[in-house]
Scaffold this motif. Structure first.
Motif, PDB file in Angstrom:
ATOM      1  N   UNK A 562      -2.560  -1.548 -12.863  1.00  0.00           N
ATOM      2  CA  UNK A 562      -3.196  -2.842 -12.639  1.00  0.00           C
ATOM      3  C   UNK A 562      -4.705  -2.811 -12.821  1.00  0.00           C
ATOM      4  N   UNK A 563      -5.290  -1.644 -13.020  1.00  0.00           N
ATOM      5  CA  UNK A 563      -6.735  -1.542 -13.217  1.00  0.00           C
ATOM      6  C   UNK A 563      -7.130  -2.047 -14.604  1.00  0.00           C
ATOM      7  N   UNK A 564      -8.342  -2.552 -14.721  1.00  0.00           N
ATOM      8  CA  UNK A 564      -8.888  -2.906 -16.026  1.00  0.00           C
ATOM      9  C   UNK A 564      -9.110  -1.619 -16.826  1.00  0.00           C
ATOM     10  N   UNK A 565      -8.821  -1.674 -18.116  1.00  0.00           N
ATOM     11  CA  UNK A 565      -8.929  -0.490 -18.965  1.00  0.00           C
ATOM     12  C   UNK A 565      -7.592  -0.183 -19.608  1.00  0.00           C
ATOM     13  N   UNK A 566      -7.403   1.069 -20.021  1.00  0.00           N
ATOM     14  CA  UNK A 566      -6.169   1.507 -20.682  1.00  0.00           C
ATOM     15  C   UNK A 566      -5.376   2.370 -19.707  1.00  0.00           C
ATOM     16  N   UNK A 567      -4.185   1.937 -19.275  1.00  0.00           N
ATOM     17  CA  UNK A 567      -3.394   2.766 -18.357  1.00  0.00           C
ATOM     18  C   UNK A 567      -2.659   3.892 -19.083  1.00  0.00           C
ATOM     19  N   UNK A 568      -2.602   5.030 -18.422  1.00  0.00           N
ATOM     20  CA  UNK A 568      -2.000   6.238 -18.992  1.00  0.00           C
ATOM     21  C   UNK A 568      -1.074   6.844 -17.936  1.00  0.00           C
ATOM     22  N   UNK A 569       0.194   7.025 -18.290  1.00  0.00           N
ATOM     23  CA  UNK A 569       1.181   7.636 -17.402  1.00  0.00           C
ATOM     24  C   UNK A 569       1.649   8.958 -17.973  1.00  0.00           C
ATOM     25  N   UNK A 570       1.825   9.935 -17.114  1.00  0.00           N
ATOM     26  CA  UNK A 570       2.478  11.190 -17.486  1.00  0.00           C
ATOM     27  C   UNK A 570       3.981  10.973 -17.406  1.00  0.00           C
ATOM     28  N   UNK A 571       4.723  11.442 -18.397  1.00  0.00           N
ATOM     29  CA  UNK A 571       6.173  11.231 -18.388  1.00  0.00           C
ATOM     30  C   UNK A 571       6.782  11.760 -17.089  1.00  0.00           C
ATOM     31  N   UNK A 572       7.609  10.944 -16.485  1.00  0.00           N
ATOM     32  CA  UNK A 572       8.245  11.310 -15.224  1.00  0.00           C
ATOM     33  C   UNK A 572       7.436  10.957 -14.001  1.00  0.00           C
ATOM     34  N   UNK A 573       6.208  10.530 -14.195  1.00  0.00           N
ATOM     35  CA  UNK A 573       5.367  10.135 -13.057  1.00  0.00           C
ATOM     36  C   UNK A 573       6.040   9.024 -12.251  1.00  0.00           C
ATOM     37  N   UNK A 574       6.768   8.151 -12.974  1.00  0.00           N
ATOM     38  CA  UNK A 574       7.393   7.003 -12.317  1.00  0.00           C
ATOM     39  C   UNK A 574       8.598   7.406 -11.460  1.00  0.00           C
ATOM     40  N   UNK A 575       9.068   8.646 -11.599  1.00  0.00           N
ATOM     41  CA  UNK A 575      10.136   9.099 -10.694  1.00  0.00           C
ATOM     42  C   UNK A 575       9.761  10.402  -9.984  1.00  0.00           C
TER      43      UNK A 575
END
Length: 713
Positions: A562-575
């Protein structure tokens, strides 16, 4: 390579300056005269300076004629001794760069069924031979190459050379070295030789991805090709390979999607793949005998064979990588290529060092290779032919493999001018394509104002930088595992958390930020490097129950999105990905690194929540404002009691206003909204959806511990 015994040494250190080193064991290091000898040349050298060193006497001499680089010369002394003139520090002078800069775009191999032309830039070489064989490596052909302008050597072989193996034998300073073509696009097993291939047989990437309007519209998901499928329940039949990662309909035993189908369902826009250009660390003939992330680059323009189903077939790795990229494109996802132009695996073994010794790498004031990367060498991107190589390589991957973005590893080692040239070259082919990098300030002998790091982001428009201020403010210091950030309940980071949620561009009392524009801020709390967030939580708070840790993890990940900018997730971070406490798993076994699809199945509720947050970001452009002034105009923080953060967004496009409230504490908190109204709830402690799932009226809301609340009107 054959070692040459010399009693003393002479080096060309500038185009007309020769340094002679006489050891004390050789006539006490004394000589009254030196002469330069070569074809049609026999002239005295003017001794300018004499320096007494620990083991030698150094004579700095001026030549009345410039030695022609690439031609053999001798230096004699007044004792009748002679030594060959070696290429010295002249290789690192701006004059050398100007003299030998080659603008052509034909280095490497140009193939047709009738003939193949080989071109190599090697201005300091005295002789070069092309080594060529098809099946019998014990009886190769050796063909002399011819030197032309700007130090380019070439030879045309008039017959069909498809699938011939080749290398170059380069003679420099009277020593022969064998090297693979730096521009090789196809390789034998473990990169031992280049291979001549027919580009028309290497298949084409299908279904290109359309670049996004603005970098902040991207949501990046970082993954390692092998990690995607190695887990026993990944559902992939060709585990650990390009083709395994390309399988589209894979599922766990419970019937839940895995791989590309799962990633598409999350709602991200790009997959960033860890390095897949040729690297050291995995034996391609024993692929699963070892593991590596891929940050040991050897050959930059050929795919690594460890992900190929048949690494002995030079076409296999090429066509299978293209099939993977095509499969990702069919999922309407972009591919970001992780590139490692800042160093090579081993400098001495690199084709760069063998072909043009001393040129492609930085050296310190003592003439020793610099080590800002921490792995023994730094690429000298500021040199013209190094910059050209990087730009040529980027364009090769863009044109031939249709990648949709680049992530530059340790970009702070590279220089501003090179990264600007990359951005310009890419824009000429595919405007608006993502370019991001690690802009850390590293100790390399390049002036501070020339480094492509965060401090110089004002000189790098259109290039995103990984935001360590965001990372450390939200989760706590990466390098102090016991430090807790704002999302972990540390009120000390409250003001920093406000700034990074606003794109790190400066808002409120802070008139300037870390970045000029939000598209320069890549917001993240976890990547392949260092501990996963889950492992950090388990280590720094071992006595806290998992249910609470999951709430903190969910909150921190939601703040990224939700932050302004470009969001970056590491695979599996969501679980809640774990690497079992290993903080640097670059060569750990598969069971440490793989994506654990069973763990994914156990955490479907959290995945559903993160999918909802992603959908909210994509549905409301107020969460992805592309201009810093627009952020300052449309985003305002609410006067809430610490440790709460609240802000309102002037939304537009459906909603008049969106309110975001963050409670990182372990207690319920009562927060006051800016006005009394009928609010549509998009996010609470249990649910997240782009469509309202309930309504509330009034001016106050009770925030649950460690939770997020988003409402719109």
């Amino acid at each position: 390579m054959i070692a040459i015994e010399r009693e003393f040494y002479a080096y060309l250190d500038q185009v007309d300056l020769i340094t002679v080193l006489l050891p004390y064991s050789y006539f006490d290091g004394d000589s009254k005269e030196f002469r330069l000898k070569g074809e049609g040349v026999d002239l005295p050298l003017a001794i300018q300076k004499k320096v007494y060193l620990e083991e030698t006497v150094k004579y700095i001499c001026l030549a009345s004629v410039r030695p022609e680089i690439g031609k053999p010369y001798k230096v004699s002394d007044d004792h009748g001794g002679e030594t060959d003139l070696q290429i010295g520090a002249v290789i690192r002078t701006e004059e050398f760069d100007r003299l030998f800069f080659y603008e052509g775009n034909d280095l490497g191999v140009s193939y047709t069924p009738e003939k193949s032309t080989f071109k190599l830039w090697a201005p300091t070489a005295g002789k070069i031979r092309l080594k060529l064989f098809r099946d019998d490596r014990q009886n190769p052909e050796f063909i002399n190459m011819k030197r032309s302008g700007k130090g380019v050597w070439s030879i045309t072989v008039e017959r069909n050379l498809e699938l011939y193996r080749y290398s170059f034998l380069v003679c420099i300073n009277l020593e022969w070295r064998e090297a693979v073509d730096p521009y090789a696009i196809a390789l034998t097993v473990n990169g031992e030789y280049g291979v001549v291939v027919d580009p028309t047989k290497a298949s084409q990437v299908q279904d290109g991805f359309t670049p996004l309007r603005n970098p902040v519209d991207a949501i990046i998901y970082e993954a390692h090709i092998r990690d995607l499928t190695m887990h026993p329940n990944s559902g992939a039949s060709r585990k650990g390979t390009y083709l395994g990662a390309a399988e589209m309909d894979t599922m766990t035993p419970l019937g839940e999607s895995t791989g590309l189908a799962y990633i598409r369902q999350l709602g991200v826009t790009h997959i960033e793949l860890l390095p897949f250009h040729d690297f050291e660390g995995v034996d391609e003939l024993d692929t699963f005998g070892s593991y590596n992330w891929g940050y040991n680059p050897v050959h930059y323009n050929g795919p690594d064979g460890s992900y190929a189903t048949d690494p002995e077939d030079p076409y296999s790795r090429i066509t299978e990588l293209k099939q993977l990229i095509s499969a990702i494109h069919k999922m309407d996802l972009g591919v970001i290529m992780d590139v490692v132009y800042n160093h090579v695996y081993i400098r001495e073994d690199s084709p760069f060092e063998k072909i043009v010794p001393g040129y492609f790498f930085r050296h310190d004031e003592h003439g020793l290779p610099s080590n800002g990367t921490g792995v023994g060498n730094d690429i000298a991107s500021e040199r013209l032919m190094v910059r050209k190589y990087i730009v040529d390589s980027v364009l090769f991957w863009l044109n031939e493999y249709q990648v949709d973005g680049f992530r530059f590893d340790l970009m702070g080692i590279l220089d501003v001018e090179t990264m600007t040239a990359v951005r310009k070259a890419v824009d000429g082919v595919k405007p608006h394509m993502l370019i991001i990098g690690e802009g850390w300030d590293l100790n390399t002998p390049l002036p501070g104002d020339r480094k492509a790091n965060i401090a110089n982001q004002g000189k790098l428009p259109g290039i995103g930088q990984f935001n360590d201020w965001f990372r450390d403010s939200i989760k706590g210091s990466t390098f102090n595992i016991y430090d807790k950030g704002y999302a972990l309940g540390n009120e000390r980071y409250l003001e920093a958390a406000k700034q990074v949620m606003a794109g790190s561009v400066g808002i409120g009392k802070r008139k300037s930020g870390l970045f000029l524009q939000p598209g320069q801020s890549v917001n993240y709390i976890e990547s392949h490097d260092n501990h996963t967030l889950w492992d950090k939580l388990k280590i720094c708070t071992p006595d806290v129950e998992d249910a609470i840790l999951k709430k903190q993890h969910r909150l921190a990940t939601s703040m990224v999105l939700l932050a302004q900018g470009i969001p970056f997730l590491h695979s599996g971070q969501e679980f809640f990905r774990t690497k079992k406490g290993v903080g640097n798993s670059y060569r750990s076994p598969d069971d440490i690194n793989w994506l654990d699809w069973d763990l994914r199945d156990e955490n479907l509720d959290n995945i559903s929540y993160i999918k909802g947050i992603i959908a909210i970001r994509k549905a409301n452009e107020a969460f992805r404002l592309g201009d810093s002034e627009e952020i300052r105009r449309r985003m305002a923080f609410l006067p809430l009691q610490a440790p709460l953060i609240g802000y309102e967004l002037q939304a537009g496009a459906g909603w008049e206003k969106i309110i975001v409230l963050i409670n990182p504490s372990m207690d319920q908190q009562l927060a006051e909204l800016p006005e009394e109204a009928k609010w549509n709830v998009l996010v609470d402690h249990e649910n997240a959806s782009a469509e309202p799932f309930r309504h509330m009226e009034g001016k106050k809301v009770l925030l649950e511990p460690c939770s997020l609340f988003v409402a719109a009107k």
